[in-house]
Write an enzyme that holds these catalytic residues in place. Structure first.
Site, PDB file in Angstrom:
ATOM      1  N   ARG A  42     -19.148  42.480   4.214  1.00 38.43           N
ATOM      2  CA  ARG A  42     -18.999  43.929   4.182  1.00 38.43           C
ATOM      3  C   ARG A  42     -17.950  44.494   3.058  1.00 38.43           C
ATOM      4  O   ARG A  42     -18.378  45.666   2.922  1.00 38.43           O
ATOM      5  CB  ARG A  42     -18.170  44.258   5.675  1.00 38.43           C
ATOM      6  CG  ARG A  42     -18.891  43.880   6.695  1.00 38.43           C
ATOM      7  CD  ARG A  42     -17.693  44.060   8.095  1.00 38.43           C
ATOM      8  NE  ARG A  42     -18.468  43.642   9.231  1.00 38.43           N
ATOM      9  CZ  ARG A  42     -17.755  43.658  10.420  1.00 38.43           C
ATOM     10  NH1 ARG A  42     -16.703  44.387  10.367  1.00 38.43           N
ATOM     11  NH2 ARG A  42     -18.731  43.459  11.479  1.00 38.43           N
ATOM     12  N   LYS A  49     -12.611  36.914   0.914  1.00 34.83           N
ATOM     13  CA  LYS A  49     -13.816  36.685   1.545  1.00 34.83           C
ATOM     14  C   LYS A  49     -15.126  36.567   0.120  1.00 34.83           C
ATOM     15  O   LYS A  49     -15.756  35.566   0.343  1.00 34.83           O
ATOM     16  CB  LYS A  49     -14.449  37.588   2.290  1.00 34.83           C
ATOM     17  CG  LYS A  49     -13.559  37.688   3.908  1.00 34.83           C
ATOM     18  CD  LYS A  49     -14.036  38.664   4.913  1.00 34.83           C
ATOM     19  CE  LYS A  49     -13.273  38.582   5.944  1.00 34.83           C
ATOM     20  NZ  LYS A  49     -13.663  39.400   7.141  1.00 34.83           N
ATOM     21  N   ASP A  69     -23.187  46.462   5.665  1.00 34.21           N
ATOM     22  CA  ASP A  69     -22.782  46.241   7.043  1.00 34.21           C
ATOM     23  C   ASP A  69     -23.908  46.375   8.072  1.00 34.21           C
ATOM     24  O   ASP A  69     -24.633  47.328   7.907  1.00 34.21           O
ATOM     25  CB  ASP A  69     -21.607  47.287   7.164  1.00 34.21           C
ATOM     26  CG  ASP A  69     -21.016  47.194   8.689  1.00 34.21           C
ATOM     27  OD1 ASP A  69     -21.448  46.944   9.380  1.00 34.21           O
ATOM     28  OD2 ASP A  69     -19.827  48.000   8.685  1.00 34.21           O
ATOM     29  N   LEU A  70     -23.892  45.557   8.949  1.00 33.48           N
ATOM     30  CA  LEU A  70     -25.137  45.542  10.031  1.00 33.48           C
ATOM     31  C   LEU A  70     -25.103  47.012  10.727  1.00 33.48           C
ATOM     32  O   LEU A  70     -26.182  47.605  11.169  1.00 33.48           O
ATOM     33  CB  LEU A  70     -25.198  44.557  10.910  1.00 33.48           C
ATOM     34  CG  LEU A  70     -25.929  43.123  10.614  1.00 33.48           C
ATOM     35  CD1 LEU A  70     -25.772  42.028  11.592  1.00 33.48           C
ATOM     36  CD2 LEU A  70     -27.386  43.735  10.280  1.00 33.48           C
ATOM     37  N   VAL A  89     -27.232  35.747  10.372  1.00 34.83           N
ATOM     38  CA  VAL A  89     -26.285  35.176  11.056  1.00 34.83           C
ATOM     39  C   VAL A  89     -25.172  36.042  11.625  1.00 34.83           C
ATOM     40  O   VAL A  89     -24.715  35.699  12.717  1.00 34.83           O
ATOM     41  CB  VAL A  89     -25.341  34.090   9.802  1.00 34.83           C
ATOM     42  CG1 VAL A  89     -24.340  33.387  10.527  1.00 34.83           C
ATOM     43  CG2 VAL A  89     -26.450  33.346   9.107  1.00 34.83           C
ATOM     44  N   TYR A 174     -21.868  40.802  25.960  1.00 36.29           N
ATOM     45  CA  TYR A 174     -22.260  39.728  24.957  1.00 36.29           C
ATOM     46  C   TYR A 174     -23.328  38.814  25.319  1.00 36.29           C
ATOM     47  O   TYR A 174     -24.205  38.841  24.757  1.00 36.29           O
ATOM     48  CB  TYR A 174     -21.058  38.843  24.506  1.00 36.29           C
ATOM     49  CG  TYR A 174     -21.312  37.811  23.441  1.00 36.29           C
ATOM     50  CD1 TYR A 174     -21.418  38.266  22.189  1.00 36.29           C
ATOM     51  CD2 TYR A 174     -21.883  36.497  23.715  1.00 36.29           C
ATOM     52  CE1 TYR A 174     -21.874  37.683  20.953  1.00 36.29           C
ATOM     53  CE2 TYR A 174     -21.895  35.850  22.428  1.00 36.29           C
ATOM     54  CZ  TYR A 174     -22.148  36.217  21.423  1.00 36.29           C
ATOM     55  OH  TYR A 174     -22.511  35.351  20.196  1.00 36.29           O
ATOM     56  N   LYS A 178     -27.019  39.455  23.663  1.00 30.54           N
ATOM     57  CA  LYS A 178     -27.507  38.518  23.190  1.00 30.54           C
ATOM     58  C   LYS A 178     -28.883  38.059  23.870  1.00 30.54           C
ATOM     59  O   LYS A 178     -29.853  37.692  22.853  1.00 30.54           O
ATOM     60  CB  LYS A 178     -26.795  37.319  23.122  1.00 30.54           C
ATOM     61  CG  LYS A 178     -25.508  37.316  22.279  1.00 30.54           C
ATOM     62  CD  LYS A 178     -25.891  37.142  20.664  1.00 30.54           C
ATOM     63  CE  LYS A 178     -26.138  35.923  19.931  1.00 30.54           C
ATOM     64  NZ  LYS A 178     -26.228  35.912  18.603  1.00 30.54           N
TER      65      LYS A 178
END
Length: 344
Positions: A42, A49, A69-70, A89, A174, A178
């Site tokens: 990000r 990071k 950023d997704l 991922v 979640y 998913k």
């Protein structure tokens, strides 16, 4: 000197979400094998990071960092450009405070995944998308919340309307999103036929890590870190799957690499990725036997466990290296190093 086991032909691959627990370890292993890695994080100016992956062996010559950023999927277009394989991922989730926000978040996730798929397809170079999924999508419960099968395998899909005692609204969201995401990815690979899509449904990922975080393994350690909310998630896995599937971080990443190299007969694939399927009771029995001084909470044990019934990965030649005991031992050692578990 670079790892002598490096591959003879360097591939150009993209890891979307390279600063997390799984992503950073995957980048490490890809570089060790001689691949050229496009890694997204990000904030490439974050010294912690970005510095983590920049310090990896081979990073100076074969690692290319991209800020992405997704939640802004167009940002990963450049990172994917020229790559043969894409490892997705990261998973885009945000907290919500109302049903409307929850529904919008769900729609947003699916739109993001569709955008990533379209980008891979348009690239002209990407052969395969490998997605890090979760075993929460593989429940054998029927709509009434009863176990309709005595084995878990890749044909199991968590029913969206099953009567399951979720520990929180977010756990329900979640699990649902998913599952919907994997259904989208699985159907895309079958329909399109050009881009191969692999889904790796990973169990609880334990063991050591490059990042100072036990995210994803905290529920497994909840009886030792005295967190009742996480303990509820631990029991939830048992209720959902009748077991707590486990996989070591290194095995999980090796499975990702395996799925990059192995030929797929069907053009797409969904694989369970777990080396063991113990129950909460079996895990607690191990804790009592080896770490009695660490136990702070006792979960309610929920009956017997259902073992994983899939040998799909191993039948294709993959080998797990870590047992349940090793996964638990290394997870505890790592949590102790971070100061999350202390002798009582």
């Amino acid at each position: 000197m670079e790892n002598q086991s490096a591959v003879m032909i360097a591939r150009r691959v993209c890891v979307v979400g390279a600063s997390g627990r799984v992503g950073s370890w995957l980048v490490k292993k890809l570089l060790e094998r001689g691949h050229i890695v496009h890694a997204t994080i990000r904030n490439i100016h974050d010294p912690e990071k970005a510095g983590l992956v920049k310090r990896l062996q081979g990073a100076d010559s074969r690692l290319h960092l991209f800020e992405a950023d997704l939640f802004h999927p167009h940002q990963i277009d450049q990172a994917i450009h020229g790559c043969e394989f894409v490892f997705l991922v990261a998973f885009p989730t945000k907290p919500f405070n109302s049903d409307a926000e929850r529904d919008a978040a769900a729609e947003g996730v699916l739109a993001i995944l569709q955008s990533v798929l379209s980008t891979c397809e348009r690239s002209g170079t990407v052969k395969r998308l490998i997605y890090t999924g979760s075993v929460v999508t593989t429940s054998p419960l029927d709509e009434q919340g009863l176990f309709s099968r005595d084995l878990i395998d890749e044909s199991c899909w968590t029913k969206p309307d099953a009567q399951i005692p979720y520990p929180s609204d977010f756990a329900k969201f979640y699990t649902s999103i998913k599952t919907a995401s994997e259904e989208l990815l699985a159907s895309y690979g079958v329909k399109e036929g050009e881009l191969e899509v692999v889904i790796l449904d990973c169990g609880v990922v334990g063991g050591d890590a490059l990042v100072d975080s036990v995210f994803g393994v905290r529920s497994l350690l909840s009886p030792l870190i005295e967190n009742t909310a996480l303990l509820a998630n631990f029991v939830f896995l048992q209720n959902l799957l009748h077991s707590v599937p486990l996989v070591h971080l290194d095995d999980a990443c090796e499975a990702h690499l395996f799925c990059m190299d192995v030929p797929l007969t069907s053009g797409s694939g969904r694989f369970l990725c777990a080396s063991d399927y113990p129950s909460v009771g079996e895990i607690m029995a191990y804790y009592r036997r080896k770490y009695p001084e660490l136990i702070a909470l006792e979960p309610e044990v929920c009956g017997s466990n259902i073992k994983g019934g899939s040998s799909k990965l191993t039948d294709m030649g993959f080998e797990y290296k870590y047992s349940m005991e090793q996964i638990l031992d290394e997870s505890i050692k790592f949590a102790r190093k971070l100061g999350l578990i202390k002798d009582r």
